[in-house]
Design a protein around this motif. Structure first.
Motif, PDB file in Angstrom:
ATOM      1  N   ILE A 255      -0.505  -6.848 -27.364  1.00 58.15           N
ATOM      2  CA  ILE A 255       0.041  -7.771 -28.281  1.00 58.15           C
ATOM      3  C   ILE A 255       0.422  -9.138 -27.520  1.00 58.15           C
ATOM      4  O   ILE A 255       1.070  -9.169 -26.639  1.00 58.15           O
TER       5      ILE A 255
ATOM      6  N   ASN B  92      -6.586  -6.847 -39.640  1.00 57.87           N
ATOM      7  CA  ASN B  92      -6.135  -7.921 -38.933  1.00 57.87           C
ATOM      8  C   ASN B  92      -4.894  -8.623 -39.628  1.00 57.87           C
ATOM      9  O   ASN B  92      -4.024  -9.154 -39.248  1.00 57.87           O
TER      10      ASN B  92
ATOM     11  N   PRO C 238      -5.101  -8.213 -29.438  1.00 64.47           N
ATOM     12  CA  PRO C 238      -6.282  -8.229 -28.974  1.00 64.47           C
ATOM     13  C   PRO C 238      -7.048  -6.680 -29.148  1.00 64.47           C
ATOM     14  O   PRO C 238      -7.993  -6.532 -29.412  1.00 64.47           O
TER      15      PRO C 238
ATOM     16  N   PHE D 222       1.604 -13.451 -31.885  1.00 65.33           N
ATOM     17  CA  PHE D 222       0.569 -14.335 -32.073  1.00 65.33           C
ATOM     18  C   PHE D 222      -0.848 -13.985 -32.250  1.00 65.33           C
ATOM     19  O   PHE D 222      -1.516 -14.495 -32.924  1.00 65.33           O
ATOM     20  N   SER D 223      -1.024 -12.719 -31.344  1.00 67.47           N
ATOM     21  CA  SER D 223      -2.364 -11.946 -31.620  1.00 67.47           C
ATOM     22  C   SER D 223      -2.239 -10.838 -31.069  1.00 67.47           C
ATOM     23  O   SER D 223      -1.518 -10.404 -30.437  1.00 67.47           O
TER      24      SER D 223
ATOM     25  N   SER E 127      -9.850  -6.592 -31.504  1.00 67.12           N
ATOM     26  CA  SER E 127      -9.633  -7.504 -32.916  1.00 67.12           C
ATOM     27  C   SER E 127     -11.124  -7.624 -33.635  1.00 67.12           C
ATOM     28  O   SER E 127     -11.039  -7.866 -34.877  1.00 67.12           O
TER      29      SER E 127
ATOM     30  N   ASN F 245      -1.882  -6.597 -39.645  1.00 67.45           N
ATOM     31  CA  ASN F 245      -1.403  -5.985 -38.207  1.00 67.45           C
ATOM     32  C   ASN F 245      -1.404  -4.798 -38.183  1.00 67.45           C
ATOM     33  O   ASN F 245      -0.410  -4.325 -37.451  1.00 67.45           O
TER      34      ASN F 245
ATOM     35  N   SER G 213       4.538 -14.265 -29.362  1.00 67.16           N
ATOM     36  CA  SER G 213       4.497 -15.665 -29.646  1.00 67.16           C
ATOM     37  C   SER G 213       5.610 -16.312 -28.895  1.00 67.16           C
ATOM     38  O   SER G 213       6.678 -15.741 -28.702  1.00 67.16           O
TER      39      SER G 213
END
Length: 121
Positions: free
Chosen positions: A99, A73, A32, A29-30, A53, A76, A102
Motif C-alpha cells: 500500500i 479497486n 499496487p 493513496f494506492s 491493480s 480496496n 497518503s
C-alpha cells in the motif's frame, strides 16, 4: 493509519467452497498489489495467490484451477474464492497488501490478522 480486515474463514467439508474477503482502510493513496498467504501448523507461511491493480494474477501450483483471486479497486478489497477444498488447504489465511500511504507516497507492506480455514475429510 492503514488496516486490513479479513473475513470468511470457517469449517468446511472436503470438496466444499469458501470465499475470503480482505478490506483495506485508512490513509490509502494506492494499492499496487494484494495477496493471500497461508500458514499451516508447523509449516512456513506460503504465498497462495497475488493480484496486481490491473488484474494480473498468479497462483501457487497447489491451488491452480481451484482458487481464484480477484479485487475491487473501488472498495480496496481483495477476495479469494476457494473451491474443491482439500484437508491440506487447512491453514490460517493472511491478507497482504503493498500500500502506498497518503502523505508518505511509498509502498509499505501490511498484513491482516488472519482467518482460519479448516477443511474436514
Amino acid at each position: 493509519q492503514v488496516r486490513l480486515v479479513e473475513s470468511g474463514g470457517g469449517l468446511v467439508q472436503a470438496g466444499g467452497s469458501l470465499r475470503l474477503s480482505c478490506a483495506a482502510s485508512g490513509s490509502i493513496f494506492s494499492i499496487p498489489a494484494m495477496a493471500w498467504y497461508r500458514q499451516a501448523p508447523g509449516k512456513q507461511r506460503e504465498l497462495v495467490a497475488a493480484i496486481a491493480s490491473g488484474g494480473s494474477a498468479n497462483y501457487a501450483d497447489s491451488v491452480k484451477g481451484r482458487f481464484t483471486i480477484s479485487r475491487d479497486n473501488a472498495k480496496n478489497t481483495v477476495y479469494l474464492e476457494m473451491n474443491s477444498l482439500k484437508p491440506e488447504d487447512s491453514a490460517v489465511y493472511y491478507c497482504n497488501a503493498d500500500i502506498v500511504v497518503s502523505g508518505i507516497l511509498r509502498g509499505l507492506a501490511f498484513w491482516g490478522q488472519g482467518t482460519l480455514v479448516t477443511v474436514s475429510s
